[in-house]
Design a protein around this motif. Structure first.
Motif, mmCIF file in Angstrom:
data_model
loop_
_atom_site.group_PDB
_atom_site.id
_atom_site.type_symbol
_atom_site.label_atom_id
_atom_site.label_comp_id
_atom_site.label_asym_id
_atom_site.label_seq_id
_atom_site.Cartn_x
_atom_site.Cartn_y
_atom_site.Cartn_z
ATOM 1 N N ARG A 1 39.406 35.869 35.039
ATOM 2 C CA ARG A 1 37.763 35.366 35.079
ATOM 3 C C ARG A 1 37.714 33.841 35.461
ATOM 4 N N GLN A 2 38.654 33.185 34.883
ATOM 5 C CA GLN A 2 38.363 31.794 35.103
ATOM 6 C C GLN A 2 38.948 31.284 36.469
ATOM 7 N N LYS A 3 40.005 32.037 36.829
ATOM 8 C CA LYS A 3 40.497 31.660 38.131
ATOM 9 C C LYS A 3 39.724 32.106 39.174
ATOM 10 N N LEU A 4 39.142 33.179 39.212
ATOM 11 C CA LEU A 4 38.192 33.882 40.217
ATOM 12 C C LEU A 4 37.064 32.985 40.324
ATOM 13 N N THR A 5 36.362 32.354 39.255
ATOM 14 C CA THR A 5 35.437 31.350 39.179
ATOM 15 C C THR A 5 35.746 30.267 39.794
ATOM 16 N N GLN A 6 36.857 29.506 39.585
ATOM 17 C CA GLN A 6 37.274 28.368 40.247
ATOM 18 C C GLN A 6 37.539 28.473 41.834
ATOM 19 N N VAL B 1 31.026 41.364 36.996
ATOM 20 C CA VAL B 1 30.163 40.709 35.856
ATOM 21 C C VAL B 1 30.657 39.742 35.117
ATOM 22 N N LEU B 2 32.106 39.648 34.720
ATOM 23 C CA LEU B 2 32.891 38.567 34.234
ATOM 24 C C LEU B 2 32.609 37.388 34.829
ATOM 25 N N VAL B 3 32.795 37.389 36.112
ATOM 26 C CA VAL B 3 32.570 36.050 37.056
ATOM 27 C C VAL B 3 31.145 35.727 37.031
ATOM 28 N N ALA B 4 30.127 36.462 36.954
ATOM 29 C CA ALA B 4 28.871 36.032 37.045
ATOM 30 C C ALA B 4 28.453 35.464 35.592
ATOM 31 N N GLN B 5 29.076 36.104 34.513
ATOM 32 C CA GLN B 5 28.714 35.648 33.344
ATOM 33 C C GLN B 5 29.175 34.005 33.198
ATOM 34 N N GLU B 6 30.538 33.748 33.721
ATOM 35 C CA GLU B 6 31.100 32.448 33.700
ATOM 36 C C GLU B 6 30.352 31.470 34.407
ATOM 37 N N LEU B 7 29.596 32.088 35.483
ATOM 38 C CA LEU B 7 28.978 30.830 36.428
ATOM 39 C C LEU B 7 27.478 31.032 35.919
ATOM 40 N N GLY B 8 27.046 31.857 34.917
ATOM 41 C CA GLY B 8 25.760 31.864 34.760
ATOM 42 C C GLY B 8 24.719 32.243 35.921
ATOM 43 N N LEU B 9 25.120 33.427 36.575
ATOM 44 C CA LEU B 9 24.765 33.678 37.777
ATOM 45 C C LEU B 9 24.012 35.263 37.708
ATOM 46 N N PRO B 10 23.118 35.668 38.443
ATOM 47 C CA PRO B 10 22.521 37.032 38.521
ATOM 48 C C PRO B 10 23.800 37.948 38.996
ATOM 49 N N PHE B 11 23.936 39.275 38.859
ATOM 50 C CA PHE B 11 24.889 40.077 39.301
ATOM 51 C C PHE B 11 24.340 41.302 39.783
ATOM 52 N N ASN C 1 44.200 47.167 39.268
ATOM 53 C CA ASN C 1 43.549 46.218 38.462
ATOM 54 C C ASN C 1 42.800 45.952 37.493
ATOM 55 N N ARG C 2 42.197 47.498 37.091
ATOM 56 C CA ARG C 2 41.331 47.777 36.177
ATOM 57 C C ARG C 2 42.246 47.579 34.815
ATOM 58 N N VAL C 3 43.577 47.679 34.726
ATOM 59 C CA VAL C 3 44.363 47.432 33.322
ATOM 60 C C VAL C 3 44.344 46.057 33.084
ATOM 61 N N THR C 4 43.809 45.047 34.028
ATOM 62 C CA THR C 4 43.694 43.632 33.425
ATOM 63 C C THR C 4 42.509 43.695 32.331
ATOM 64 N N LEU C 5 41.644 44.531 32.317
ATOM 65 C CA LEU C 5 40.412 44.601 31.490
ATOM 66 C C LEU C 5 40.771 44.723 30.151
ATOM 67 N N SER C 6 41.948 45.653 29.948
ATOM 68 C CA SER C 6 42.448 45.772 28.497
ATOM 69 C C SER C 6 43.442 44.877 27.867
ATOM 70 N N HIS C 7 43.569 43.741 28.541
ATOM 71 C CA HIS C 7 44.550 42.548 28.095
ATOM 72 C C HIS C 7 43.428 41.335 27.784
ATOM 73 N N PRO C 8 42.983 40.846 26.878
ATOM 74 C CA PRO C 8 42.009 39.790 26.802
ATOM 75 C C PRO C 8 42.597 38.367 27.612
ATOM 76 N N SER C 9 43.914 37.943 27.291
ATOM 77 C CA SER C 9 44.130 36.709 27.820
ATOM 78 C C SER C 9 44.466 37.028 29.180
ATOM 79 N N VAL C 10 44.694 38.098 29.917
ATOM 80 C CA VAL C 10 44.863 38.034 31.269
ATOM 81 C C VAL C 10 43.379 38.200 31.849
ATOM 82 N N ARG C 11 42.729 39.015 31.245
ATOM 83 C CA ARG C 11 41.111 39.364 31.621
ATOM 84 C C ARG C 11 40.427 37.686 31.717
ATOM 85 N N THR C 12 40.920 36.957 30.779
ATOM 86 C CA THR C 12 40.090 35.631 30.634
ATOM 87 C C THR C 12 40.834 34.788 31.760
ATOM 88 N N TYR C 13 42.090 35.009 32.049
ATOM 89 C CA TYR C 13 42.789 33.798 33.011
ATOM 90 C C TYR C 13 42.145 34.481 34.393
#
Length: 219
Positions: free
Chosen positions: A57-62, A86-96, A43-55
């Motif tokens: 990040r958003q869905k893990l946050t939800q 890190v991406l999720v923490a940034q989305e939530l504005g939380l420490p990591f 799943n590290r491959v997802t980091l190389s695809h911005p649209s997938v990475r964003t999706y």
């Protein structure tokens, strides 16, 4: 609103399209454990695809908000869970913070990196759940440091019975964006695999440690 079934299918679609997950039922991979496997997940491959990475990040946050409510800290599991966390923490504005596989052999000898405070309510972020062993080692480390682990989230799970049993024994809730059954369903419907491979792939998930031996007997 968090629509679980739609998200499971969309994540499965993404992982297959970008080849973060590869299915080779007739030419299996060999895992570090020695198991023969018709599936390989990175799943590290997802980091190389911005649209997938964003999706993701958003869905893990939800998923965290839906399953665990308000938390104080996000913790990643080294190494693949670190960037996702890190991406999720940034989305939530939380420490990591993140948990090493083993403590440093030099310097501070830390097992947990980052600033933590005893009593913080934390959700652990992982990229993949197989047996759950490494994930639960991180959970134990955080608990030993005085943190309250609300649970764990992951992008994908193989759905092994062993993982279910391990998380239950550790009294740790977990939730994932997608899973093996949904992936195989999507893969068959969209020609990533042949229909006659579905039974073989299903048998692997039921008994992964013995599947390769059975396959060798058939060839």
């Amino acid at each position: 609103m968090y629509n679980k079934s739609d998200i499971e299918l969309k994540v499965a679609e993404f992982l297959l399209q970008i080849k973060a997950i590869k299915l080779q039922p007739n030419n299996p991979f060999t895992w570090a454990s020695g198991w023969k496997s018709p599936i390989y997940c990175d799943n590290r491959v997802t980091l190389s695809h911005p649209s997938v990475r964003t999706y993701i990040r958003q869905k893990l946050t939800q998923l965290i908000q839906e399953e665990f409510g308000s938390v104080d800290l996000i913790a990643g599991v080294a190494t693949a869970g670190i960037p996702q966390g890190v991406l999720v923490a940034q989305e939530l504005g939380l420490p990591f913070a993140y948990v090493r596989a083993k403590a440093k052999e030099h310097g501070t000898g830390s097992l947990i990196e980052g600033e933590i405070v005893e009593g913080q309510r934390v959700v652990v972020v992982e990229d993949l759940i197989s047996t759950g062993k490494s994930s639960l080692q991180a959970v134990e480390a955080l608990r030993n440091a005085g943190l309250s682990v609300a649970g764990l989230v992951s992008i994908f799970t193989y759905g092994f019975d062993q993982a279910e049993e391990n998380f239950k024994a550790a009294k740790c809730r977990f939730a994932t964006l997608s899973n093996y059954n949904t992936l195989i369903e999507y893969a068959a419907e969209h020609s990533f695999i042949a229909q006659n491979d579905v039974d073989l792939l299903t048998k692997w998930r039921r008994n992964p440690s013995e599947w390769g031996k059975e396959l060798e007997q058939l060839t």
